[in-house]
Motif scaffolding. Structure first.
Motif, mmCIF file in Angstrom:
data_model
loop_
_atom_site.group_PDB
_atom_site.id
_atom_site.type_symbol
_atom_site.label_atom_id
_atom_site.label_comp_id
_atom_site.label_asym_id
_atom_site.label_seq_id
_atom_site.Cartn_x
_atom_site.Cartn_y
_atom_site.Cartn_z
ATOM 1 N N MET A 1 0.684 -0.988 -0.024
ATOM 2 C CA MET A 1 0.204 0.151 0.130
ATOM 3 C C MET A 1 0.824 1.378 -0.009
ATOM 4 S SD MET A 1 -2.967 -1.056 -0.314
ATOM 5 C CE MET A 1 -4.095 0.143 0.452
ATOM 6 N N ALA A 2 2.208 1.102 -0.334
ATOM 7 C CA ALA A 2 2.922 2.304 -0.269
ATOM 8 C C ALA A 2 2.491 2.993 -1.391
ATOM 9 C CB ALA A 2 4.428 1.811 -0.514
ATOM 10 N N GLY A 3 2.573 4.513 -1.496
ATOM 11 C CA GLY A 3 1.915 5.194 -2.340
ATOM 12 C C GLY A 3 0.499 5.330 -2.347
ATOM 13 N N VAL A 4 -0.238 4.747 -1.555
ATOM 14 C CA VAL A 4 -1.629 4.696 -1.489
ATOM 15 C C VAL A 4 -2.043 5.454 0.156
ATOM 16 C CG1 VAL A 4 -3.656 3.658 -1.405
ATOM 17 C CG2 VAL A 4 -1.956 2.860 -2.954
ATOM 18 N N THR A 5 -1.446 4.720 1.101
ATOM 19 C CA THR A 5 -2.209 5.063 2.339
ATOM 20 C C THR A 5 -1.285 6.358 3.060
ATOM 21 O OG1 THR A 5 -0.410 3.450 3.173
ATOM 22 C CG2 THR A 5 -2.694 2.853 2.787
ATOM 23 N N ASP A 6 -1.390 7.306 2.242
ATOM 24 C CA ASP A 6 -0.934 8.886 2.778
ATOM 25 C C ASP A 6 -1.815 9.085 3.468
ATOM 26 O OD1 ASP A 6 -2.867 9.701 0.854
ATOM 27 O OD2 ASP A 6 -1.419 10.123 -0.486
ATOM 28 N N ARG A 7 -1.566 10.551 4.117
ATOM 29 C CA ARG A 7 -2.379 11.134 5.287
ATOM 30 C C ARG A 7 -3.722 11.391 4.693
ATOM 31 N NH1 ARG A 7 -0.645 16.879 7.033
ATOM 32 N NH2 ARG A 7 -2.116 17.598 5.583
ATOM 33 N N PRO A 8 -4.079 12.050 3.601
ATOM 34 C CA PRO A 8 -5.361 12.304 2.966
ATOM 35 C C PRO A 8 -6.000 10.811 2.968
ATOM 36 C CG PRO A 8 -3.822 13.391 1.824
ATOM 37 C CD PRO A 8 -2.716 12.647 2.486
ATOM 38 N N PHE A 9 -5.385 9.778 2.464
ATOM 39 C CA PHE A 9 -6.151 8.517 2.466
ATOM 40 C C PHE A 9 -6.340 8.061 3.806
ATOM 41 C CE2 PHE A 9 -6.800 3.901 1.603
ATOM 42 C CZ PHE A 9 -7.619 3.872 0.821
ATOM 43 N N ARG A 10 -5.597 8.249 4.721
ATOM 44 C CA ARG A 10 -5.660 7.300 6.187
ATOM 45 C C ARG A 10 -6.914 8.152 6.821
ATOM 46 N NH1 ARG A 10 -0.084 7.963 6.158
ATOM 47 N NH2 ARG A 10 -0.112 9.500 7.832
ATOM 48 N N THR A 11 -6.740 9.619 6.580
ATOM 49 C CA THR A 11 -7.728 10.484 7.166
ATOM 50 C C THR A 11 -9.165 9.949 6.886
ATOM 51 O OG1 THR A 11 -6.247 12.233 7.412
ATOM 52 C CG2 THR A 11 -8.530 12.840 7.450
ATOM 53 N N LEU A 12 -9.474 9.780 5.303
ATOM 54 C CA LEU A 12 -10.563 9.321 4.854
ATOM 55 C C LEU A 12 -11.140 8.078 5.282
ATOM 56 C CD1 LEU A 12 -12.724 10.247 2.725
ATOM 57 C CD2 LEU A 12 -11.294 9.127 0.939
ATOM 58 N N CYS A 13 -10.262 7.101 5.312
ATOM 59 C CA CYS A 13 -10.508 5.553 5.949
ATOM 60 C C CYS A 13 -11.092 5.968 7.390
ATOM 61 C CB CYS A 13 -9.437 4.799 5.766
ATOM 62 S SG CYS A 13 -9.082 4.546 4.033
ATOM 63 N N LYS A 14 -10.490 6.806 8.215
ATOM 64 C CA LYS A 14 -10.929 6.863 9.406
ATOM 65 C C LYS A 14 -12.249 7.559 9.777
ATOM 66 C CE LYS A 14 -6.171 6.939 11.529
ATOM 67 N NZ LYS A 14 -5.336 7.670 12.448
ATOM 68 N N TYR A 15 -12.408 8.563 8.697
ATOM 69 C CA TYR A 15 -13.932 9.234 8.690
ATOM 70 C C TYR A 15 -14.783 7.918 8.424
ATOM 71 C CZ TYR A 15 -17.657 11.637 6.567
ATOM 72 O OH TYR A 15 -19.048 12.254 6.501
ATOM 73 N N PHE A 16 -14.546 7.035 7.575
ATOM 74 C CA PHE A 16 -15.480 5.990 7.234
ATOM 75 C C PHE A 16 -15.471 4.887 8.299
ATOM 76 C CE2 PHE A 16 -15.737 7.886 2.962
ATOM 77 C CZ PHE A 16 -17.203 7.967 2.686
ATOM 78 N N GLY A 17 -14.703 4.939 9.220
ATOM 79 C CA GLY A 17 -15.071 3.797 10.333
ATOM 80 C C GLY A 17 -13.766 3.034 10.601
ATOM 81 N N ALA A 18 -12.650 3.173 9.899
ATOM 82 C CA ALA A 18 -11.433 2.420 10.123
ATOM 83 C C ALA A 18 -11.252 2.687 11.489
ATOM 84 C CB ALA A 18 -10.408 2.935 9.263
#
Length: 325
Positions: A1-18
């Protein structure tokens, strides 16, 4: 997931319940620490806690120093990567290649745990080669070293991402350990998440590729585990809103040049299975500015909305199949 799970993506996933999200893999090579890519990966500004920094390397001293550096940088958890199967990582005896040398694995675990006062977690695989799975020994040694939790992908390095994830050894590891165990591999639907939890007895499941272009999968899984019922698929309007919001965050994070280019893969993932999406993507790849890219994405979704496009069950199933290939 390198190149994918940057801060914007992590923030979005947490928003949706991760419940938890780990950073991109960061090298322990201190000569690369100040590179542009490393600085992006180590950017935790404003991130929702807990902040987990994933480090990779093969030298115990370097990894211990990298752990201390990331804690000073704001990490509340340090995650050691012994699972990445990528050739460029394994050629440096890092990632899943470490599973070939259990003595080195032990020295790395001891060094990193001793180096910091925050929890240290481990992400790994079943072993390096099929037929030589050594996860039982590695997991036991990890617990002895003081590893706080173990995330286990149900494949060997030899498997890469081919074949199907195997959960029987994950079940055995969970039965043996007293620390939390997290199952990973091919978990791409609410039903699959429940099956893996029930079969293995693990404490949690980890989602990787199935969240690409589908961050609401965490919301879907959470709802299903609580109620046994499925949420409706997101509307095209919601997909549009989520994607455009994601793009805005990527542009702000990476800037004009990198923001436009990094966003392309995310746009492609979000639009899989939608009407005329292949033609749209081929045109979108030619756009060179963030403003124009945002505009063509917005226009594409507006056209879908005009024609009453919905995320049908068939499309959702097609997307699921693509994610597992």
């Amino acid at each position: 997931m390198a190149g994918v799970t940057d801060r914007p993506f992590r923030t979005l996933c947490k928003y949706f319940g991760a419940g938890h999200a780990v950073s991109e893999m960061m090298t322990s090579d201190k000569t690369l620490r100040m590179s542009k890519k490393s600085l992006y990966r180590a950017n935790f500004d404003g991130e929702i806690a807990p902040i987990s920094a994933q480090i990779a390397g093969s030298d115990p001293v370097d990894l211990a120093e990298a752990a201390r550096y990331q804690v000073a940088n704001g990490a509340q958890i340090v995650d050691i990567n012994m699972g990445c199967p990528a050739k460029k990582v394994c050629n440096k005896l890092a990632g899943s290649a470490l599973l070939q040398d259990e003595d080195l694995v032990a020295r790395i675990l001891d060094a990193v745990v001793a180096a910091v006062d925050v929890p240290v977690t481990l992400k790994t695989r079943l072993g390096y080669l099929n037929g030589q799975e050594n996860i039982i020994r590695v997991a036991k040694r990890a617990e002895e070293a003081g590893i706080a939790a173990l995330a286990l992908h149900g494949r060997t390095r030899e498997d890469m991402y081919l074949n199907t994830a195997r959960y029987s050894l994950i079940k055995d590891v969970k039965a043996m350990l007293n620390i939390p165990v997290i199952a990973n591999g091919d978990i791409d639907s609410p039903e699959k998440a429940k099956y893996v939890l029930d079969y293995t007895g693990v404490d949690a499941v980890m989602i990787g590729r199935a969240a690409q272009g589908r961050p609401w999968i965490f919301r879907e899984i959470g709802h299903y585990l609580k109620t046994g019922e499925h949420l409706a698929a997101p509307s095209i309007q919601e997909v549009k809103d989520v994607l455009l919001g994601h793009l805005s965050e990527l542009y702000a994070f990476y800037g004009e040049y990198s923001g436009c280019r990094i966003s392309r893969k995310h746009i492609a993932w979000y639009t899989r299975g939608l009407r005329s999406s292949n033609e749209f993507r081929q045109n979108m790849y030619q756009v060179e500015s963030t403003a124009e890219q945002y505009k063509v994405v917005e226009s594409y979704f507006d056209n879908l909305l005009i024609h009453g496009e919905i995320m049908s069950d068939v499309q959702v199933e097609q997307i699921n199949l693509l994610e597992t290939k």
